[in-house]
Design an enzyme around this catalytic site. Structure first.
Site, short mmCIF file in Angstrom:
data_model
loop_
_atom_site.label_atom_id
_atom_site.label_comp_id
_atom_site.label_asym_id
_atom_site.label_seq_id
_atom_site.Cartn_x
_atom_site.Cartn_y
_atom_site.Cartn_z
N ASP A 40 0.81 -1.22 0.00
CA ASP A 40 0.00 0.00 0.00
C ASP A 40 0.84 1.27 0.00
OD1 ASP A 40 -2.11 -1.75 0.23
OD2 ASP A 40 -2.98 -0.81 2.00
N HIS B 37 3.47 -2.35 3.24
CA HIS B 37 3.52 -1.00 2.69
C HIS B 37 4.85 -0.78 1.99
CE1 HIS B 37 0.34 -0.71 5.73
NE2 HIS B 37 -0.10 0.34 5.07
#
Length: 239
Positions: A46, A190
């Site tokens: 992400d 992430h």
């Protein structure tokens, strides 16, 4: 089968068809329901694209012949188009993570902008029309998830959270993931949004550990297609 697969990829890259099987459009998913012996896992990343760390993650994935799914922030796609194109050109899936990565409540017009403008910039940058959406922070009540569901996006959550956004020790990231890892699972990591050096350091070990446990890696669209196929076979047999 090869010809159909090639056509599907070409058509999807041109934005002709979405990357989500129809049964998942407008649905919220944390994992795919697969037989326990079907040991596949989807690694997702992400908040990118992000200087340095996105490229480092891509280097590791390519070195290990792993394809991932990247949930991108629209404003970052606009800032780093070359990194965005690299994700797609190297065979990874790309998806929508809103334009600003806001958490606060939004009215319908702002929520629509957050989602639709991100899909648009991804399409203009890469040629891919994504039907995958993940709300920032997993927030389901601030407007963006409702817009996505109503517009037939598959809202993709996760079954294993690395909690890497808080930058724990790489070994802690690994233990967080494997605590709830399961066949058909979706792992949240992430590659953007801050210093991701701990995630980058943990990633090769994560890949190696999954492989030692007999897992193979798929993108989220591949995972959804794997869940869909058994139902298609049943329908064919009934006919």
């Amino acid at each position: 089968t090869t010809m159909l697969t090639t056509w599907h990829k070409e058509a999807q890259s041109k934005g002709i068809i979405p990357d989500v099987p129809s049964q998942f459009q407008g649905q919220v998913l944390k994992s795919a329901t697969l037989p326990p012996n079907k040991k596949v896992i989807a690694l997702t990343f992400d908040d990118g694209p992000w200087p340095e760390s996105t490229a480092q993650v891509l280097d590791i994935l390519n070195k290990n012949d792993v394809k991932g799914t990247f949930f991108e922030v629209g404003k970052n796609v606009q800032l780093y188009p070359d990194l965005t194109r690299r994700i797609v050109n190297e065979g990874h899936s790309i998806a929508n993570h809103t334009w600003h990565h806001w958490y606060h409540a939004m009215n319908p017009q702002v929520a629509a902008y957050e989602v639709a403008s991100t899909t648009d910039i991804i399409f203009k940058t890469t040629g891919v029309k994504t039907g995958l959406f993940r709300p920032p922070g997993g927030a389901m009540t601030n407007g963006v998830a409702s817009y996505a569901k109503n517009n037939q996006y598959a809202v993709i959550m996760w079954s294993s959270d690395s909690i890497d956004y808080s930058r724990p020790d790489p070994n802690k990231i690994i233990s967080n993931i494997f605590r709830t890892a399961q066949p058909g699972g979706i792992v949240l990591m992430h590659d953007g949004g801050g210093d991701r050096s701990h995630t980058v350091k943990a990633l090769p070990q994560i890949i190696n550990k999954f492989r030692k446990q007999g897992y193979s890696f798929v993108t989220v669209p591949q995972l959804l297609e794997m869940q869909e196929k058994p139902k298609q076979v049943v329908a064919i047999k009934k006919k």
